[in-house]
Write a protein that holds these residues in place. Structure first.
Motif, PDB file in Angstrom:
ATOM      1  N   TYR A 164       0.818  -1.216   0.000  1.00 48.26           N
ATOM      2  CA  TYR A 164       0.000   0.000   0.000  1.00 48.26           C
ATOM      3  C   TYR A 164       0.849   1.262   0.000  1.00 48.26           C
ATOM      4  CZ  TYR A 164      -2.619   3.852   2.076  1.00 48.26           C
ATOM      5  OH  TYR A 164      -3.161   5.087   2.340  1.00 48.26           O
ATOM      6  N   THR A 165       2.001   1.222   0.683  1.00 50.86           N
ATOM      7  CA  THR A 165       2.850   2.410   0.716  1.00 50.86           C
ATOM      8  C   THR A 165       3.302   2.801  -0.679  1.00 50.86           C
ATOM      9  OG1 THR A 165       4.831   1.053   1.103  1.00 50.86           O
ATOM     10  CG2 THR A 165       3.638   1.840   3.042  1.00 50.86           C
ATOM     11  N   GLY A 166       3.491   1.800  -1.554  1.00 50.50           N
ATOM     12  CA  GLY A 166       3.828   2.105  -2.939  1.00 50.50           C
ATOM     13  C   GLY A 166       2.623   2.522  -3.757  1.00 50.50           C
ATOM     14  N   PHE A 167       1.470   1.879  -3.523  1.00 49.94           N
ATOM     15  CA  PHE A 167       0.248   2.269  -4.234  1.00 49.94           C
ATOM     16  C   PHE A 167      -0.137   3.715  -3.926  1.00 49.94           C
ATOM     17  CE2 PHE A 167      -0.724  -2.376  -4.506  1.00 49.94           C
ATOM     18  CZ  PHE A 167      -0.867  -2.431  -5.886  1.00 49.94           C
ATOM     19  N   LEU A 168       0.123   4.144  -2.695  1.00 52.45           N
ATOM     20  CA  LEU A 168      -0.223   5.502  -2.298  1.00 52.45           C
ATOM     21  C   LEU A 168       0.490   6.522  -3.178  1.00 52.45           C
ATOM     22  CD1 LEU A 168      -1.807   7.155  -0.159  1.00 52.45           C
ATOM     23  CD2 LEU A 168       0.272   7.153   1.230  1.00 52.45           C
ATOM     24  N   LEU A 169       1.768   6.267  -3.490  1.00 56.30           N
ATOM     25  CA  LEU A 169       2.516   7.191  -4.344  1.00 56.30           C
ATOM     26  C   LEU A 169       2.208   6.971  -5.821  1.00 56.30           C
ATOM     27  CD1 LEU A 169       6.060   7.288  -2.671  1.00 56.30           C
ATOM     28  CD2 LEU A 169       4.151   8.865  -2.381  1.00 56.30           C
ATOM     29  N   SER A 170       2.034   5.724  -6.223  1.00 50.28           N
ATOM     30  CA  SER A 170       1.780   5.462  -7.646  1.00 50.28           C
ATOM     31  C   SER A 170       0.431   5.993  -8.092  1.00 50.28           C
ATOM     32  CB  SER A 170       1.864   3.957  -7.928  1.00 50.28           C
ATOM     33  OG  SER A 170       0.864   3.247  -7.233  1.00 50.28           O
ATOM     34  N   ALA A 171      -0.449   6.320  -7.128  1.00 51.81           N
ATOM     35  CA  ALA A 171      -1.743   6.910  -7.478  1.00 51.81           C
ATOM     36  C   ALA A 171      -1.614   8.360  -7.942  1.00 51.81           C
ATOM     37  CB  ALA A 171      -2.693   6.838  -6.290  1.00 51.81           C
ATOM     38  N   ASN A 180       4.276   4.274 -11.448  1.00 49.94           N
ATOM     39  CA  ASN A 180       5.097   3.159 -11.910  1.00 49.94           C
ATOM     40  C   ASN A 180       4.606   1.873 -11.248  1.00 49.94           C
ATOM     41  OD1 ASN A 180       7.328   1.278 -12.244  1.00 49.94           O
ATOM     42  ND2 ASN A 180       8.584   3.040 -12.809  1.00 49.94           N
ATOM     43  N   PRO A 181       4.270   0.836 -12.016  1.00 49.03           N
ATOM     44  CA  PRO A 181       3.716  -0.393 -11.416  1.00 49.03           C
ATOM     45  C   PRO A 181       4.707  -1.158 -10.546  1.00 49.03           C
ATOM     46  CG  PRO A 181       4.139  -0.692 -13.761  1.00 49.03           C
ATOM     47  CD  PRO A 181       4.332   0.755 -13.487  1.00 49.03           C
ATOM     48  N   VAL A 182       5.994  -0.877 -10.677  1.00 49.73           N
ATOM     49  CA  VAL A 182       6.995  -1.581  -9.866  1.00 49.73           C
ATOM     50  C   VAL A 182       7.036  -1.037  -8.437  1.00 49.73           C
ATOM     51  CG1 VAL A 182       9.462  -2.185  -9.698  1.00 49.73           C
ATOM     52  CG2 VAL A 182       8.355  -2.047 -11.930  1.00 49.73           C
ATOM     53  N   LEU A 183       6.567   0.190  -8.243  1.00 48.29           N
ATOM     54  CA  LEU A 183       6.726   0.867  -6.955  1.00 48.29           C
ATOM     55  C   LEU A 183       6.099   0.099  -5.783  1.00 48.29           C
ATOM     56  CD1 LEU A 183       8.053   3.392  -5.852  1.00 48.29           C
ATOM     57  CD2 LEU A 183       5.911   4.627  -6.193  1.00 48.29           C
ATOM     58  N   PRO A 184       4.871  -0.427  -5.883  1.00 46.95           N
ATOM     59  CA  PRO A 184       4.324  -1.182  -4.745  1.00 46.95           C
ATOM     60  C   PRO A 184       5.161  -2.395  -4.365  1.00 46.95           C
ATOM     61  CG  PRO A 184       2.575  -0.565  -6.254  1.00 46.95           C
ATOM     62  CD  PRO A 184       3.864  -0.247  -6.950  1.00 46.95           C
ATOM     63  N   VAL A 185       5.674  -3.117  -5.357  1.00 50.15           N
ATOM     64  CA  VAL A 185       6.490  -4.297  -5.063  1.00 50.15           C
ATOM     65  C   VAL A 185       7.827  -3.880  -4.448  1.00 50.15           C
ATOM     66  CG1 VAL A 185       7.461  -6.418  -6.021  1.00 50.15           C
ATOM     67  CG2 VAL A 185       5.410  -5.433  -7.041  1.00 50.15           C
ATOM     68  N   LEU A 186       8.415  -2.805  -4.966  1.00 45.91           N
ATOM     69  CA  LEU A 186       9.670  -2.296  -4.415  1.00 45.91           C
ATOM     70  C   LEU A 186       9.508  -1.893  -2.960  1.00 45.91           C
ATOM     71  CD1 LEU A 186      12.587  -1.249  -4.679  1.00 45.91           C
ATOM     72  CD2 LEU A 186      11.643   0.892  -5.588  1.00 45.91           C
ATOM     73  N   PHE A 187       8.428  -1.196  -2.642  1.00 46.32           N
ATOM     74  CA  PHE A 187       8.201  -0.769  -1.263  1.00 46.32           C
ATOM     75  C   PHE A 187       7.860  -1.957  -0.359  1.00 46.32           C
ATOM     76  CE2 PHE A 187       7.396   4.055  -1.048  1.00 46.32           C
ATOM     77  CZ  PHE A 187       8.529   4.281  -1.809  1.00 46.32           C
ATOM     78  N   LEU A 232      17.303  -5.612  -7.790  1.00 48.55           N
ATOM     79  CA  LEU A 232      16.696  -5.998  -9.067  1.00 48.55           C
ATOM     80  C   LEU A 232      15.452  -5.163  -9.356  1.00 48.55           C
ATOM     81  CD1 LEU A 232      16.503  -7.888 -11.513  1.00 48.55           C
ATOM     82  CD2 LEU A 232      15.260  -9.511 -10.061  1.00 48.55           C
ATOM     83  N   LEU A 233      14.639  -4.921  -8.333  1.00 49.05           N
ATOM     84  CA  LEU A 233      13.426  -4.120  -8.524  1.00 49.05           C
ATOM     85  C   LEU A 233      13.761  -2.669  -8.851  1.00 49.05           C
ATOM     86  CD1 LEU A 233      11.223  -5.578  -5.649  1.00 49.05           C
ATOM     87  CD2 LEU A 233      10.814  -5.803  -8.110  1.00 49.05           C
ATOM     88  N   LEU A 234      14.824  -2.141  -8.250  1.00 45.41           N
ATOM     89  CA  LEU A 234      15.260  -0.786  -8.601  1.00 45.41           C
ATOM     90  C   LEU A 234      15.687  -0.733 -10.065  1.00 45.41           C
ATOM     91  CD1 LEU A 234      17.277   0.379  -5.468  1.00 45.41           C
ATOM     92  CD2 LEU A 234      15.303   1.538  -6.481  1.00 45.41           C
ATOM     93  N   LEU A 235      16.380  -1.765 -10.519  1.00 47.30           N
ATOM     94  CA  LEU A 235      16.773  -1.831 -11.926  1.00 47.30           C
ATOM     95  C   LEU A 235      15.542  -1.864 -12.829  1.00 47.30           C
ATOM     96  CD1 LEU A 235      18.988  -2.139 -14.079  1.00 47.30           C
ATOM     97  CD2 LEU A 235      18.891  -4.617 -13.701  1.00 47.30           C
ATOM     98  N   CYS A 236      14.548  -2.665 -12.455  1.00 46.78           N
ATOM     99  CA  CYS A 236      13.302  -2.720 -13.237  1.00 46.78           C
ATOM    100  C   CYS A 236      12.575  -1.385 -13.201  1.00 46.78           C
ATOM    101  CB  CYS A 236      12.399  -3.828 -12.698  1.00 46.78           C
ATOM    102  SG  CYS A 236      13.046  -5.494 -12.888  1.00 46.78           S
ATOM    103  N   PHE A 237      12.585  -0.743 -12.046  1.00 52.80           N
ATOM    104  CA  PHE A 237      11.920   0.549 -11.872  1.00 52.80           C
ATOM    105  C   PHE A 237      12.489   1.578 -12.837  1.00 52.80           C
ATOM    106  CE2 PHE A 237      11.671   4.701  -9.751  1.00 52.80           C
ATOM    107  CZ  PHE A 237      10.327   4.777  -9.457  1.00 52.80           C
ATOM    108  N   PHE A 238      13.809   1.676 -12.884  1.00 53.08           N
ATOM    109  CA  PHE A 238      14.442   2.684 -13.740  1.00 53.08           C
ATOM    110  C   PHE A 238      14.449   2.268 -15.215  1.00 53.08           C
ATOM    111  CE2 PHE A 238      16.549   3.842  -9.642  1.00 53.08           C
ATOM    112  CZ  PHE A 238      15.944   5.089  -9.534  1.00 53.08           C
ATOM    113  N   THR A 239      14.474   0.962 -15.473  1.00 47.96           N
ATOM    114  CA  THR A 239      14.388   0.498 -16.860  1.00 47.96           C
ATOM    115  C   THR A 239      13.043   0.866 -17.468  1.00 47.96           C
ATOM    116  OG1 THR A 239      15.876  -1.359 -16.391  1.00 47.96           O
ATOM    117  CG2 THR A 239      14.513  -1.521 -18.365  1.00 47.96           C
ATOM    118  N   GLY A 240      11.973   0.741 -16.668  1.00 47.65           N
ATOM    119  CA  GLY A 240      10.653   1.141 -17.148  1.00 47.65           C
ATOM    120  C   GLY A 240      10.592   2.618 -17.490  1.00 47.65           C
ATOM    121  N   LEU A 241      11.271   3.435 -16.694  1.00 50.25           N
ATOM    122  CA  LEU A 241      11.319   4.873 -17.007  1.00 50.25           C
ATOM    123  C   LEU A 241      12.114   5.129 -18.285  1.00 50.25           C
ATOM    124  CD1 LEU A 241      11.974   6.389 -13.448  1.00 50.25           C
ATOM    125  CD2 LEU A 241       9.828   6.392 -14.722  1.00 50.25           C
TER     126      LEU A 241
END
Length: 319
Positions: A164-171, A180-187, A232-241
């Motif tokens: 939820y902490t990631g969904f709160l920001l991704s909203a 970014n859809p990776v943000l909830p999983v990263l958080f 790995l999730l940070l890499l996916c996060f920035f790769t998506g950007l």
């Protein structure tokens, strides 16, 4: 790329530093409760009440949520109206759904803790109240029998709280980096990591848990996998950007290409939070309390800086 002159104050900033601490505390709660439940299931069983790790989670779990909500309440423009969110749910509001999640999570957590510490609570009641409220003992005695239903539900709610902490920001759809859809999983993963570090710190200091014992070993073996998954999730996060549209690329270069928040990311998040725990685990001699405290402290520092970085750097670029 034009970076703001003041990294903590710029025109597009909506949510500031108290939100970062709020997100950090929720992650600690979710992570500490998750591993306390797993430790009870896999190792301790009915002896969980004597565990320093479970005792630490009993404080960190509800305590971090309560402190985080207090920070959020007093950060509002009209904190005295917060009670309305507790009873008036809006199913199209991420914040309102979060409040509902907190309420259910706290209720289930207290039921679980009541079952784990039932004998201690009954003894405390008898000492303070004598014969009064004796019916509470019978109720507490029933709670451990509900563990097979309560514990899976609590694990699910803790995972939802961490995500939820990631969904709160991704909203916040107007900010390309945050949407970014990776943000909830990263958080979620970084929250689990903060839960491990917090439990180790509190258990080995406040409750004198053996740094070489089974409980700490159970937690410690999750640290390296969580750090690697987070990287790995940070890499996916920035790769998506990087492969996104124009504004996502602008958000990426603004965040990690230079300036204050790029330094926070490279030196704080990557250096202290990811590289240091991995390197120190192999370079520092022994497996004593001091080594655990240094590694856990680095992990918590990096995770807190990650929250700050994502929050502030993510609001520098507007779609």
């Amino acid at each position: 790329m034009i970076l703001p002159a003041d990294p903590f104050h710029f025109p597009s900033l909506v949510w500031d530093w108290p939100i970062a601490i709020y997100l950090f505390l929720l992650g600690i709660s979710a992570g500490s409760v998750t591993f306390a439940v797993l430790l009870k299931q896999k190792r301790l069983g009915r002896d969980a009440a004597r565990s320093g790790v479970v005792k630490a989670a009993a404080i960190l779990g509800p305590g971090a949520v309560i402190l985080g909500l207090l920070i959020l309440i007093f950060h509002l423009a009209r904190p005295w109206t917060f009670w309305k969110l507790m009873f008036h749910y809006q199913f199209d509001s991420v914040m309102s759904m979060g409040v509902m999640l907190f309420q259910i999570y706290m209720a289930v957590l207290l039921i679980w803790l009541g079952g784990v510490f039932a004998p201690a609570i009954a003894a405390l009641r008898a000492r303070l109240l004598g014969e009064r409220f004796g019916w509470v003992d019978a109720l507490l005695a029933r709670l451990p029998h509900a563990d097979r239903f309560v514990e899976p539900l609590l694990l699910l709610l803790a995972a939802l709280l961490g995500a939820y902490t990631g969904f709160l920001l991704s909203a916040l759809k107007s900010y390309p980096m945050l949407n970014n859809p990776v943000l909830p999983v990263l958080f979620l993963v970084s929250g689990l990591s903060s839960g491990v570090a917090s439990c180790i710190l509190m258990a080995t200091t406040a409750f004198k848990t053996d740094a070489h014992g089974e409980e700490v070993h159970f937690l410690h073996r999750f640290e390296t996998p969580l750090v690697l998954i987070e990287a790995l999730l940070l890499l996916c996060f920035f790769t998506g950007l990087w492969f996104g549209d124009g504004q996502k690329v602008v958000a990426l270069t603004s965040a990690i290409g230079g300036g204050f928040w790029a330094q926070v990311f490279w030196f704080g998040v990557v250096g202290i939070g990811l590289a240091a725990p991995l390197l120190l685990g192999h370079l520092l001699p022994g497996h004593g309390r001091g080594k655990l405290l240094i590694i856990s402290g680095c992990s918590l520092t990096g995770i807190l800086l990650l929250r700050y970085f994502i929050l502030y750097a993510g609001q520098m670029t507007v779609a």
